[in-house]
Design an enzyme around this catalytic site. Structure first.
Site, PDB file in Angstrom:
ATOM      1  N   GLU A 363      32.448  18.663 -33.283  1.00  0.00           N
ATOM      2  CA  GLU A 363      31.619  18.000 -33.758  1.00  0.00           C
ATOM      3  C   GLU A 363      29.991  19.040 -33.423  1.00  0.00           C
ATOM      4  O   GLU A 363      29.120  18.390 -33.507  1.00  0.00           O
ATOM      5  CB  GLU A 363      31.089  16.989 -33.944  1.00  0.00           C
ATOM      6  CG  GLU A 363      32.125  16.007 -35.020  1.00  0.00           C
ATOM      7  CD  GLU A 363      31.650  14.566 -35.538  1.00  0.00           C
ATOM      8  OE1 GLU A 363      30.947  14.461 -35.744  1.00  0.00           O
ATOM      9  OE2 GLU A 363      33.009  14.159 -35.714  1.00  0.00           O
TER      10      GLU A 363
HETATM   11  N1  CAA Z   1      20.780  20.624 -42.123  1.00  0.00           N
HETATM   12  C1  CAA Z   1      20.150  21.588 -43.008  1.00  0.00           C
HETATM   13  N2  CAA Z   1      20.739  23.072 -43.229  1.00  0.00           N
HETATM   14  C2  CAA Z   1      21.257  23.743 -42.275  1.00  0.00           C
HETATM   15  C3  CAA Z   1      21.404  22.943 -41.181  1.00  0.00           C
HETATM   16  C4  CAA Z   1      20.916  21.672 -40.804  1.00  0.00           C
HETATM   17  N3  CAA Z   1      21.065  20.683 -39.876  1.00  0.00           N
HETATM   18  N4  CAA Z   1      21.730  23.594 -39.924  1.00  0.00           N
HETATM   19  C5  CAA Z   1      21.551  24.747 -40.201  1.00  0.00           C
HETATM   20  N5  CAA Z   1      21.163  24.873 -41.910  1.00  0.00           N
HETATM   21  C6  CAA Z   1      21.229  26.224 -42.207  1.00  0.00           C
HETATM   22  C7  CAA Z   1      19.798  27.097 -42.231  1.00  0.00           C
HETATM   23  O1  CAA Z   1      18.362  26.779 -42.504  1.00  0.00           O
HETATM   24  C8  CAA Z   1      20.497  28.637 -42.772  1.00  0.00           C
HETATM   25  O2  CAA Z   1      20.342  28.426 -44.492  1.00  0.00           O
HETATM   26  P1  CAA Z   1      19.144  29.604 -44.708  1.00  0.00           P
HETATM   27  O3  CAA Z   1      19.535  30.826 -43.845  1.00  0.00           O
HETATM   28  O4  CAA Z   1      19.308  28.714 -46.364  1.00  0.00           O
HETATM   29  O5  CAA Z   1      17.847  28.880 -44.383  1.00  0.00           O
HETATM   30  C9  CAA Z   1      22.315  28.334 -42.437  1.00  0.00           C
HETATM   31  O6  CAA Z   1      22.374  26.598 -42.743  1.00  0.00           O
HETATM   32  C10 CAA Z   1      22.603  29.516 -41.852  1.00  0.00           C
HETATM   33  O7  CAA Z   1      22.275  28.628 -40.870  1.00  0.00           O
HETATM   34  P2  CAA Z   1      21.785  30.061 -38.762  1.00  0.00           P
HETATM   35  O8  CAA Z   1      21.409  30.588 -39.762  1.00  0.00           O
HETATM   36  O9  CAA Z   1      21.298  28.502 -38.517  1.00  0.00           O
HETATM   37  O10 CAA Z   1      23.661  30.078 -39.087  1.00  0.00           O
HETATM   38  P3  CAA Z   1      24.283  30.031 -37.747  1.00  0.00           P
HETATM   39  O11 CAA Z   1      25.264  31.222 -38.142  1.00  0.00           O
HETATM   40  O12 CAA Z   1      23.554  30.600 -37.058  1.00  0.00           O
HETATM   41  O13 CAA Z   1      25.029  28.499 -36.842  1.00  0.00           O
HETATM   42  C11 CAA Z   1      25.044  27.126 -35.582  1.00  0.00           C
HETATM   43  C12 CAA Z   1      24.699  27.502 -36.777  1.00  0.00           C
HETATM   44  C13 CAA Z   1      24.278  25.474 -35.930  1.00  0.00           C
HETATM   45  C14 CAA Z   1      25.471  27.020 -34.351  1.00  0.00           C
HETATM   46  C15 CAA Z   1      26.357  26.065 -36.862  1.00  0.00           C
HETATM   47  O14 CAA Z   1      27.149  27.134 -36.909  1.00  0.00           O
HETATM   48  C16 CAA Z   1      27.202  24.862 -35.789  1.00  0.00           C
HETATM   49  O15 CAA Z   1      26.957  23.865 -36.016  1.00  0.00           O
HETATM   50  N6  CAA Z   1      28.351  25.540 -35.727  1.00  0.00           N
HETATM   51  C17 CAA Z   1      29.051  24.410 -34.647  1.00  0.00           C
HETATM   52  C18 CAA Z   1      29.573  23.920 -35.750  1.00  0.00           C
HETATM   53  C19 CAA Z   1      30.587  22.742 -35.273  1.00  0.00           C
HETATM   54  O16 CAA Z   1      30.489  21.527 -35.226  1.00  0.00           O
HETATM   55  N7  CAA Z   1      32.269  22.527 -35.915  1.00  0.00           N
HETATM   56  C20 CAA Z   1      32.817  21.050 -35.373  1.00  0.00           C
HETATM   57  C21 CAA Z   1      33.362  21.015 -36.178  1.00  0.00           C
HETATM   58  S1  CAA Z   1      34.247  19.802 -37.263  1.00  0.00           S
HETATM   59  C22 CAA Z   1      34.594  18.330 -36.328  1.00  0.00           C
HETATM   60  O17 CAA Z   1      34.679  18.773 -34.888  1.00  0.00           O
HETATM   61  C23 CAA Z   1      35.324  17.907 -36.838  1.00  0.00           C
HETATM   62  C24 CAA Z   1      36.162  16.376 -36.066  1.00  0.00           C
HETATM   63  O18 CAA Z   1      37.707  16.783 -36.526  1.00  0.00           O
HETATM   64  C25 CAA Z   1      36.021  15.757 -35.115  1.00  0.00           C
END
Ligand code: CAA
Length: 380
Positions: A363
């Site tokens: 996550e």
């Molecule tokens: N709420 C709403 N929108 C959001 C947001 C949030 N919390 N975070 C980002 N966004 C939106 C941004 O506003 C942007 O939209 P706009 O272009 O319209 O403004 C869009 O999403 C893209 O955001 P970023 O430009 O910030 O994207 P990025 O490529 O820089 O990545 C990141 C952001 C935070 C690194 C994201 O890729 C991330 O969270 N990565 C980790 C993924 C993760 O947690 N994976 C876990 C897998 S699931 C798991 O583990 C489950 C399990 O089985 C236990």
């Protein structure tokens, strides 16, 4: 400011504590050894209402707040983090996402089954080349008018085989980047949808983690969650809440290991006295206690933010980052306090040390939490 838990929250906390002692503790070592999914225990957790804790009772849920959910996650994780991750994924990634963003038809068709534990769900975002970099989805969901065709592979999916309902994130229109991503509900047994082999893991070995393979899987358009292109935001918003669950899991692992180390230190003797009388051990316990209490405040604050309707992107990332570090540090010290016994499976703490590691990875890794935190503080 009031740090007191309500009567209802205390009752739920006690119910989870009793359940963990009576139903999760027996066999936890064997399940870890054999990588055995806790099917019977999941059924009983469903009977207690733990599988759809925050879901509205009209969809079969328990209608509780996020603090109660965090308390349950903490208590279950003190004993068995494999069981608690099943609860966490079902509650915060699957049920919450569906209830918040799903259509009425989707909720009626899927949510009640998930929240009552008739079946469990999985959240399918990660891919071989899109773990942290979640916008780089290679799995495609091509728009064919009244349906989508999904092709690709998902990796490290919790509840991979045990689930029956999968929320799958996939790219529909690459030219639109993250705005071309959709979230689709896929049912087990849909032609072309195969479950890959089970992963042989370091920790949380009782939970089943699989890859998933999609070969021309046809999914009706009514199974898309939200508007066209909402899939990435759906994943981000859902994960922000999921991180509270994992932070509570990390807190529980830390607290469970600490409680075992504390008890052991009052029983085990060395140099003519209980080892807790040696400052070397007493100071370790003091450090663990302070870190756990600090993590607890961050976790409950993030849950409270969610319950108040505040933005919780920052508080959930801080809670997960810190609590997972505390889980790692505390379990290592718990093994150390147990000495030779700590290295032996019968004493539980070695399993907790192995289980703690995943809380810094899934996550969103700790590094991803720092991206979320730094972006949030820098934009203000
Ligand atoms: N709420 C709403 N929108 C959001 C947001 C949030 N919390 N975070 C980002 N966004 C939106 C941004 O506003 C942007 O939209 P706009 O272009 O319209 O403004 C869009 O999403 C893209 O955001 P970023 O430009 O910030 O994207 P990025 O490529 O820089 O990545 C990141 C952001 C935070 C690194 C994201 O890729 C991330 O969270 N990565 C980790 C993924 C993760 O947690 N994976 C876990 C897998 S699931 C798991 O583990 C489950 C399990 O089985 C236990």
């Amino acid at each position: 400011m009031d740090f007191t838990l309500s009567e209802e929250q205390l009752m739920i906390q006690q119910a989870a504590r009793d359940f963990a002692q009576n139903e999760l503790l027996p066999g936890v070592i064997e399940r870890d050894d054999a990588q055995k999914f806790p099917s019977e225990q999941v059924k009983k957790m469903a009977e207690l209402g733990f599988m759809g804790m925050m879901v509205d009772p009209k969809y079969g849920g328990s209608g509780l707040d996020t603090i109660s959910y965090a308390l349950v996650m903490e208590e279950l994780s003190k004993i068995d983090a494999s069981a608690s991750v099943i609860v966490s994924v079902n509650n915060s990634l699957v049920c919450w996402g569906l209830e918040t963003f799903g259509s009425e038809v989707q909720k009626e068709k899927y949510l009640s089954r998930l929240s009552t534990g008739q079946c469990i769900g999985a959240f399918c975002l990660s891919e071989p080349e899109a773990g942290s970099d979640a916008t780089s989805q290679k799995t495609t969901a091509l728009d064919k008018g009244d349906h989508y065709i999904i092709n690709g592979t998902k990796n490290w999916i919790t509840n991979g085989n045990s689930a029956e309902i999968y929320l799958v994130i996939a790219q529909t229109d690459i030219s639109k980047g993250h705005k071309g991503i959709n979230a689709l509900i896929v049912e087990k047994g849909t032609p072309g949808f195969e479950i890959g082999p089970k992963e042989n893991k370091l920790g949380i070995r009782g939970s089943d983690t699989h890859s998933l393979i999609f070969n021309d899987v046809k999914v009706p358009k009514e199974n898309r969650i939200g508007e066209d292109g909402f899939g990435f935001k759906f994943a981000m918003k859902t994960l922000a809440g999921g991180r509270i669950g994992i932070a509570a899991q990390a807190l529980g692992i830390a607290a469970g290991a600490y409680e075992m180390a504390l008890k052991y230190s009052k029983e085990r003797k060395a140099f003519g006295t209980e080892i807790s009388n040696h400052q070397a051990i007493a100071f370790k316990l003091a450090d663990m206690h302070v870190q756990i209490e600090a993590a607890r405040h961050l976790v409950y604050k993030a849950a409270w933010d969610k319950d108040q309707g505040n933005n919780y992107d920052l508080s959930s990332a801080m809670a997960k980052l810190y609590a997972s570090q505390v889980a790692m540090d505390t379990t290592i010290e718990a093994v150390q306090i147990h000495g030779g016994n700590g290295f032996v499976k019968d004493y539980h703490v070695e399993r907790m040390m192995r289980d703690a590691k995943i809380t810094q990875i899934y996550e969103g890794t700790s590094e991803i939490q720092k991206i979320v935190i730094s972006r949030s503080i820098l934009k203000n």
